[in-house]
Design a protein around this motif. Sequence first.
Motif, short mmCIF file in Angstrom:
data_model
loop_
_atom_site.label_atom_id
_atom_site.label_comp_id
_atom_site.label_asym_id
_atom_site.label_seq_id
_atom_site.Cartn_x
_atom_site.Cartn_y
_atom_site.Cartn_z
N SER A 206 0.81 -1.22 0.00
CA SER A 206 0.00 0.00 0.00
C SER A 206 0.84 1.27 0.00
N ARG A 207 2.12 1.14 0.26
CA ARG A 207 3.02 2.30 0.32
C ARG A 207 4.27 2.04 -0.52
N VAL A 208 4.80 3.12 -1.07
CA VAL A 208 6.08 3.09 -1.77
C VAL A 208 7.02 4.04 -1.05
N LEU A 209 8.26 3.60 -0.84
CA LEU A 209 9.29 4.41 -0.21
C LEU A 209 10.34 4.77 -1.25
N THR A 210 10.72 6.04 -1.30
CA THR A 210 11.74 6.49 -2.25
C THR A 210 12.86 7.22 -1.51
N ALA A 211 14.06 7.14 -2.07
CA ALA A 211 15.23 7.84 -1.52
C ALA A 211 15.83 8.70 -2.61
N SER A 212 16.29 9.90 -2.24
CA SER A 212 16.68 10.87 -3.26
C SER A 212 17.97 11.61 -2.91
N VAL A 213 18.56 12.21 -3.93
CA VAL A 213 19.72 13.07 -3.73
C VAL A 213 19.33 14.38 -3.04
N ASP A 214 18.03 14.65 -2.89
CA ASP A 214 17.60 15.87 -2.20
C ASP A 214 17.68 15.73 -0.68
N LYS A 215 18.31 14.63 -0.20
CA LYS A 215 18.58 14.36 1.22
C LYS A 215 17.36 13.87 1.98
N THR A 216 16.26 13.57 1.28
CA THR A 216 15.06 13.07 1.93
C THR A 216 14.66 11.72 1.38
N ALA A 217 13.92 10.98 2.20
CA ALA A 217 13.18 9.81 1.74
C ALA A 217 11.70 10.18 1.86
N ARG A 218 10.88 9.62 0.98
CA ARG A 218 9.46 9.95 0.99
C ARG A 218 8.62 8.69 0.95
N LEU A 219 7.48 8.77 1.64
CA LEU A 219 6.53 7.68 1.70
C LEU A 219 5.30 8.09 0.90
N TRP A 220 4.85 7.20 -0.01
CA TRP A 220 3.78 7.54 -0.95
C TRP A 220 2.65 6.53 -0.85
N ASP A 221 1.43 7.01 -1.10
CA ASP A 221 0.29 6.13 -1.25
C ASP A 221 0.31 5.53 -2.66
N VAL A 222 0.23 4.21 -2.75
CA VAL A 222 0.38 3.54 -4.04
C VAL A 222 -0.71 3.93 -5.03
N ARG A 223 -1.94 3.98 -4.57
CA ARG A 223 -3.06 4.20 -5.49
C ARG A 223 -3.24 5.66 -5.88
N SER A 224 -3.12 6.57 -4.89
CA SER A 224 -3.36 7.99 -5.19
C SER A 224 -2.11 8.70 -5.70
N GLY A 225 -0.93 8.15 -5.38
CA GLY A 225 0.31 8.81 -5.76
C GLY A 225 0.67 9.98 -4.87
N GLU A 226 -0.06 10.16 -3.76
CA GLU A 226 0.20 11.29 -2.85
C GLU A 226 1.33 10.97 -1.88
N CYS A 227 2.16 11.98 -1.57
CA CYS A 227 3.21 11.83 -0.56
C CYS A 227 2.58 11.95 0.82
N VAL A 228 2.78 10.94 1.68
CA VAL A 228 2.17 10.94 3.01
C VAL A 228 3.17 11.25 4.12
N GLN A 229 4.47 11.17 3.84
CA GLN A 229 5.48 11.55 4.84
C GLN A 229 6.81 11.82 4.17
N VAL A 230 7.50 12.84 4.65
CA VAL A 230 8.87 13.15 4.23
C VAL A 230 9.79 12.81 5.39
N LEU A 231 10.77 11.92 5.16
CA LEU A 231 11.75 11.53 6.18
C LEU A 231 12.99 12.39 5.99
N GLY A 232 13.13 13.40 6.82
CA GLY A 232 14.24 14.33 6.71
C GLY A 232 15.23 14.16 7.85
N GLY A 233 16.41 14.75 7.70
CA GLY A 233 17.41 14.69 8.76
C GLY A 233 18.79 14.34 8.26
N HIS A 234 18.89 13.57 7.19
CA HIS A 234 20.20 13.29 6.59
C HIS A 234 20.79 14.59 6.04
#
Length: 377
Positions: free
Chosen positions: A320-348
Amino acid sequence: MKLKRFLLRYYPPGIILEYVKGGEIRTKSIDLLDLTPETDTEELLAEIRKSEPLVTWSRAEQVRQLLRTLQDKLRQHVERSFPLFKVLQAHVLPLTNVAFNKSACVSYADKVATGSFDKTCKLWSVETGKCFHTFWGHMAEIVCLAFNPQSTLVATGSMDTLAKLWDVQTGEEVATLSGHSAEIISLAFNTAGDRLVTGSFDRTVSLWDVPTGSCVHTLIGHRGEISSVQFNWDCSLIVTGSMDRTCRVWDAPAGKCVFTFSDHEDEVLDVCFDCTGQLIATASADGTARVYSAATNQCIAKLQGHEGEISKVCFNPQGSRVLTASVDKTARLWDVRSGECVQVLGGHTDEIFSCAFNYEGDAIITGSKDNTCRIWR
């Protein structure tokens, strides 16, 4: 044959039968990849009894309860957030990859493996942060790693063109897989743990027999370096991503390409199946990720929001969720069906190279060029 007991497998849903044949204890699984909370358990039970002789009338009620337990587990999924739990100062040089260990009948991951530019892989305790082993042997940076499903082996891929297999218990090298002519950038085990697939900057994908270390197939077709490889659940398919901006799906036994996705506007940097093999996710240098149906090859969702290329993508066990990691220093959690970002994991404080869920989907690990990995739960 005599049935001894049932074991539950939550992700993907299934029932494992332990039985005795010829004096030996064996196992077989009933895969329930399409099980949902709404599935009619009586109809499903009838199908199971019809196809599986070990499930006799006397065992029917037990299987009925197991099916309901699996449905309850699916209902229990809460759309939760992931606060920071622990920071591991892992290596002298930057991290390149991280992974939790996992097992089909074990619900909690207790180990983390990390690979680094320092040419080593380290095995850690999740709870204490203690380092169990440091795997030495590669002559260049380790850029990918994975546990086998039994959590007895760790595979590492390196810029030295080699993949190596390591014993989790002893920390000793088990095998070296040679054959690629350039860096191995991605690798993955199949469900049984007897096959390993590797992707290389030499533009080829190799399928290896783990017990013997021999190459079974070489998959040729991409016109650019391979960035990512993975099996689906039943090991019938392999998905690959490439710098040629495409994602390909291959028939694993035959070693032939069966479909090509060409939607991204830049290099495809990572690809993966969900745990049932019904969904495919891709991550790209164009700053987006996409989710596809493996059955129809149609795009379900386009994930937009990162401010730079996305280096890693993975599904939670529930799909139900997709997790992504990026060069923008964040990871993001997404809803699979809607494509909406539900959390930004910041701190790195630097780009994130890798991210992963644990077996239950209630913990996340992220690895960064800032020389740390973070556990969120």
